[in-house]
Design an enzyme around this catalytic site. Sequence first.
Site, PDB file in Angstrom:
ATOM      1  N   HIS A  40      95.955  68.982  -1.852  1.00  0.00           N
ATOM      2  CA  HIS A  40      97.214  68.500  -2.399  1.00  0.00           C
ATOM      3  C   HIS A  40      98.271  69.609  -2.383  1.00  0.00           C
ATOM      4  O   HIS A  40      98.009  70.715  -2.816  1.00  0.00           O
ATOM      5  CB  HIS A  40      96.993  67.983  -3.819  1.00  0.00           C
ATOM      6  CG  HIS A  40      98.187  67.338  -4.410  1.00  0.00           C
ATOM      7  ND1 HIS A  40      98.507  67.462  -5.730  1.00  0.00           N
ATOM      8  CD2 HIS A  40      99.157  66.545  -3.865  1.00  0.00           C
ATOM      9  CE1 HIS A  40      99.609  66.790  -5.985  1.00  0.00           C
ATOM     10  NE2 HIS A  40     100.023  66.217  -4.869  1.00  0.00           N
ATOM     11  N   ASP A  79     109.502  71.373  17.436  1.00  0.00           N
ATOM     12  CA  ASP A  79     109.907  71.244  18.829  1.00  0.00           C
ATOM     13  C   ASP A  79     109.354  72.420  19.633  1.00  0.00           C
ATOM     14  O   ASP A  79     108.683  73.303  19.085  1.00  0.00           O
ATOM     15  CB  ASP A  79     111.430  71.131  18.950  1.00  0.00           C
ATOM     16  CG  ASP A  79     112.191  72.327  18.389  1.00  0.00           C
ATOM     17  OD1 ASP A  79     111.644  73.453  18.351  1.00  0.00           O
ATOM     18  OD2 ASP A  79     113.354  72.147  18.003  1.00  0.00           O
ATOM     19  N   HIS A  98     118.311  75.997   8.442  1.00  0.00           N
ATOM     20  CA  HIS A  98     117.340  76.254   9.513  1.00  0.00           C
ATOM     21  C   HIS A  98     116.678  77.614   9.332  1.00  0.00           C
ATOM     22  O   HIS A  98     115.475  77.760   9.576  1.00  0.00           O
ATOM     23  CB  HIS A  98     118.024  76.153  10.882  1.00  0.00           C
ATOM     24  CG  HIS A  98     117.073  76.268  12.029  1.00  0.00           C
ATOM     25  ND1 HIS A  98     116.017  75.401  12.218  1.00  0.00           N
ATOM     26  CD2 HIS A  98     117.015  77.155  13.053  1.00  0.00           C
ATOM     27  CE1 HIS A  98     115.357  75.734  13.312  1.00  0.00           C
ATOM     28  NE2 HIS A  98     115.934  76.798  13.837  1.00  0.00           N
ATOM     29  N   TYR A 116     116.403  71.169  16.638  1.00  0.00           N
ATOM     30  CA  TYR A 116     116.067  70.988  15.218  1.00  0.00           C
ATOM     31  C   TYR A 116     115.066  69.871  14.962  1.00  0.00           C
ATOM     32  O   TYR A 116     114.950  69.390  13.832  1.00  0.00           O
ATOM     33  CB  TYR A 116     117.328  70.782  14.374  1.00  0.00           C
ATOM     34  CG  TYR A 116     118.302  71.932  14.510  1.00  0.00           C
ATOM     35  CD1 TYR A 116     118.076  73.138  13.860  1.00  0.00           C
ATOM     36  CD2 TYR A 116     119.429  71.809  15.309  1.00  0.00           C
ATOM     37  CE1 TYR A 116     118.965  74.206  13.998  1.00  0.00           C
ATOM     38  CE2 TYR A 116     120.321  72.873  15.455  1.00  0.00           C
ATOM     39  CZ  TYR A 116     120.082  74.058  14.791  1.00  0.00           C
ATOM     40  OH  TYR A 116     120.950  75.106  14.938  1.00  0.00           O
ATOM     41  N   ALA A 117     114.321  69.465  15.962  1.00  0.00           N
ATOM     42  CA  ALA A 117     113.292  68.438  15.789  1.00  0.00           C
ATOM     43  C   ALA A 117     112.050  69.080  15.176  1.00  0.00           C
ATOM     44  O   ALA A 117     111.060  69.355  15.852  1.00  0.00           O
ATOM     45  CB  ALA A 117     112.968  67.762  17.120  1.00  0.00           C
ATOM     46  N   ASN A 118     112.159  69.362  13.889  1.00  0.00           N
ATOM     47  CA  ASN A 118     111.109  70.049  13.155  1.00  0.00           C
ATOM     48  C   ASN A 118     110.975  69.399  11.781  1.00  0.00           C
ATOM     49  O   ASN A 118     111.968  69.013  11.173  1.00  0.00           O
ATOM     50  CB  ASN A 118     111.470  71.532  12.949  1.00  0.00           C
ATOM     51  CG  ASN A 118     111.836  72.223  14.237  1.00  0.00           C
ATOM     52  OD1 ASN A 118     111.039  72.302  15.151  1.00  0.00           O
ATOM     53  ND2 ASN A 118     113.059  72.716  14.312  1.00  0.00           N
TER      54      ASN A 118
END
Length: 139
Positions: A20, A28, A106, A128-130
């Site tokens: 948990h 990316d 970022h 920024y595909a994170n």
Amino acid sequence: MKKNALINADLSYLVATLGHTNEITICDAGLPVPASTQRIDLALIPGVPTFIATVTAILGEMQIEGIVLAEEFAAVSPELHSVLLDVIANEEQLTNKKIAITYISHEAFKQRTEQSKAVVRTGECTPYANVIFQSGVVF
């Protein structure tokens, strides 16, 4: 905490060993991975596998209670950001659990990845595909 079967042994092991609030990052092709963090590199060629396909596969196994995104994601890559939010909304409906969404810069996101048990690198080439997934519980 695992929910279903996943073919990739490294990913399956990672999810099975989460507790948990543990975190994993899905990123990316360009996000720097801290030397101290496990790297699971799925990238084959630009675009393969996609960010969303990887997110969806991991959500099939992992219960999440929160996600962390870079503030820049929505502004620079609004289409993919919207698709991700739709996937998260669908996950909320499937699990009947609210998923918290947190935005940070970022630079702060890159630092935060040091807390992840692992960083899963995709072939995605959208800026920024994170996302950082925060592990929840299935009960």
